[in-house]
Enzyme design. Sequence first.
Site, short mmCIF file in Angstrom:
data_model
loop_
_atom_site.label_atom_id
_atom_site.label_comp_id
_atom_site.label_asym_id
_atom_site.label_seq_id
_atom_site.Cartn_x
_atom_site.Cartn_y
_atom_site.Cartn_z
N ASP A 54 0.78 -1.22 -0.31
CA ASP A 54 -0.08 -0.34 -0.31
C ASP A 54 0.87 1.73 -0.05
OD1 ASP A 54 -2.14 1.37 0.16
OD2 ASP A 54 -2.49 1.49 1.96
N HIS B 244 -3.13 14.17 1.35
CA HIS B 244 -3.61 13.32 2.30
C HIS B 244 -2.68 13.40 3.16
CE1 HIS B 244 -4.88 9.52 4.21
NE2 HIS B 244 -3.85 8.78 4.17
N GLU C 168 -10.66 4.15 3.64
CA GLU C 168 -9.58 4.90 3.27
C GLU C 168 -10.34 4.81 1.38
OE1 GLU C 168 -5.37 3.79 4.15
OE2 GLU C 168 -5.75 5.41 5.66
N GLU D 64 -8.91 4.31 -1.58
CA GLU D 64 -8.29 4.22 -2.90
C GLU D 64 -8.46 3.30 -4.12
OE1 GLU D 64 -4.76 2.34 -0.93
OE2 GLU D 64 -5.01 3.34 1.04
N ASP E 77 -9.58 0.32 2.31
CA ASP E 77 -7.68 0.23 3.22
C ASP E 77 -8.31 0.56 4.79
OD1 ASP E 77 -6.16 -0.63 4.27
OD2 ASP E 77 -4.78 1.02 3.78
N ARG F 234 -8.01 3.41 13.21
CA ARG F 234 -7.05 4.80 14.00
C ARG F 234 -6.32 4.52 15.24
NH1 ARG F 234 -5.70 5.71 8.90
NH2 ARG F 234 -7.93 6.20 7.77
N GLN G 44 -4.16 2.38 15.10
CA GLN G 44 -2.36 2.78 14.30
C GLN G 44 -1.61 3.79 15.16
OE1 GLN G 44 -3.79 4.22 10.73
NE2 GLN G 44 -2.59 4.93 10.14
N LYS H 157 -4.28 -1.84 10.11
CA LYS H 157 -4.76 -2.12 8.82
C LYS H 157 -5.05 -3.08 8.33
CE LYS H 157 -3.14 2.37 7.79
NZ LYS H 157 -4.21 3.57 6.81
N THR I 68 -8.77 -5.34 4.01
CA THR I 68 -9.37 -4.78 3.03
C THR I 68 -9.51 -5.26 1.88
OG1 THR I 68 -6.31 -4.52 3.26
CG2 THR I 68 -7.24 -3.60 0.90
N GLU J 223 -9.49 12.72 8.79
CA GLU J 223 -9.39 13.86 7.45
C GLU J 223 -10.53 14.11 7.75
OE1 GLU J 223 -7.71 11.46 4.29
OE2 GLU J 223 -6.75 12.97 3.76
MN MN Z 1 -3.53 3.19 3.00
#
Ligand code: MN
Length: 395
Positions: free
Chosen positions: A114, A121, A187, A189, A221, A225, A228, A241, A245, A346
């Site tokens: 990834d 970002h 996420e 992506e 993804d 948080r 993480q 993570k 996915t 975000e």
């Molecule tokens: Mn990611």
Amino acid sequence: MPLIIPVDSDFSIHNLPFGVFSLGEGEKRIGIAVGEHIFDLTHAVEKGWFSNISKETVQTGSLNALIGQGKEITGNIRKTIQSAVKNGTDLSAYLLLQSDVRMHLPVKVGDYTDFYSSEEHAKNVGKLYRDPENALMPNWKHLPVAYHGRSSSIIVSGTSVKRPSGQIKTTEMERPVFGPTRALDFELETGFIIGKNNSMGSPVSTSEASEYIFGMVLLNDWSARDIQKWEYVPLGPFLGKNFATSISPWVVTYEALQPFNVAGPIQQPKVLPYLEFEGDKNIDINLQVNINGTTVSRSNFKYMYWNMEQQVAHHTINGCPLRIGDLMGSGTISGKDENALGSLLEMTHGGKKHVELDDGSQRKFLEDGDEVVISGFCEKEGIRVGFGEVRGQII
Ligand code: MN
């Protein structure tokens, strides 16, 4: 009976993406999406179509063997179906309705990487996790930063995601606690699938990279948080993570996306020679995220700082072998606009604000029962090439 493709379909004759499906619990077959239908490629090959493709190649339950035949073969499949549809050939013996089948992971993913290639970002996360004054790490504009993920938890759209538990330590806590994540996020992506092996020790240049990129999917993804934030120093993402996915089931070929190429951001400072490239390598893909039916973000793949060719060149510059079926995530795709952010982290400034959904409820992070749907398409001069969606519900 001629095949009617709805004008707003993601799966126009300009697209013809590859996927793997089954009828209920039946055997997995390779198909090509055409409008609301699927052309059953496995059945067609078994009936003698495409004499240069063996039956075994399309009977393995994944695209790997077929992709491995090379772009001339897969390109010819697309051209043949395109002509057949245009000429009104009766394909009814090979067509199924997408609504009647079950989709599976399109490839057997060997390795998953990834990237972290959106400047917006990386800046947004750098401000929240580290120093607002130095949000981008010193390496960021010199190389496409990435981490190695885990292929065993890659799931196809529609598969539910179980809320993970782990170690959590907020700044107020003296020591970590163990429990379910309180900061579950998505996420936004895209991903691309490797279509050709490079041998160990042989880097792939940016100009050769297109041969190695079979096609693209949408990717979510999922990220915890709080887990993480506590675990990621100094080696990067791990359990926050690798619990899930999600990817969309249809692989849109690199070739189908070429009409939508656009220039990317100017890369300053100048990159090292092995990362230089020629031509417009970003792609104008409109992306959207819905939570329980409320659109929370509209972003675009064209915002990415690093392009896929550079990612392949960087990944292999040390001689690392990529293999057919490997999956490369783009990294979260955020734009400058506050409506173009690719994660709740975000949008909510790390949980300080909330996002309001159409039912009046508010979210800092995802709740059990929430369903996240990412969709994406390219459109230009009446030609539409879309991805469908990647969907997942938290349980
Ligand atoms: Mn990611």
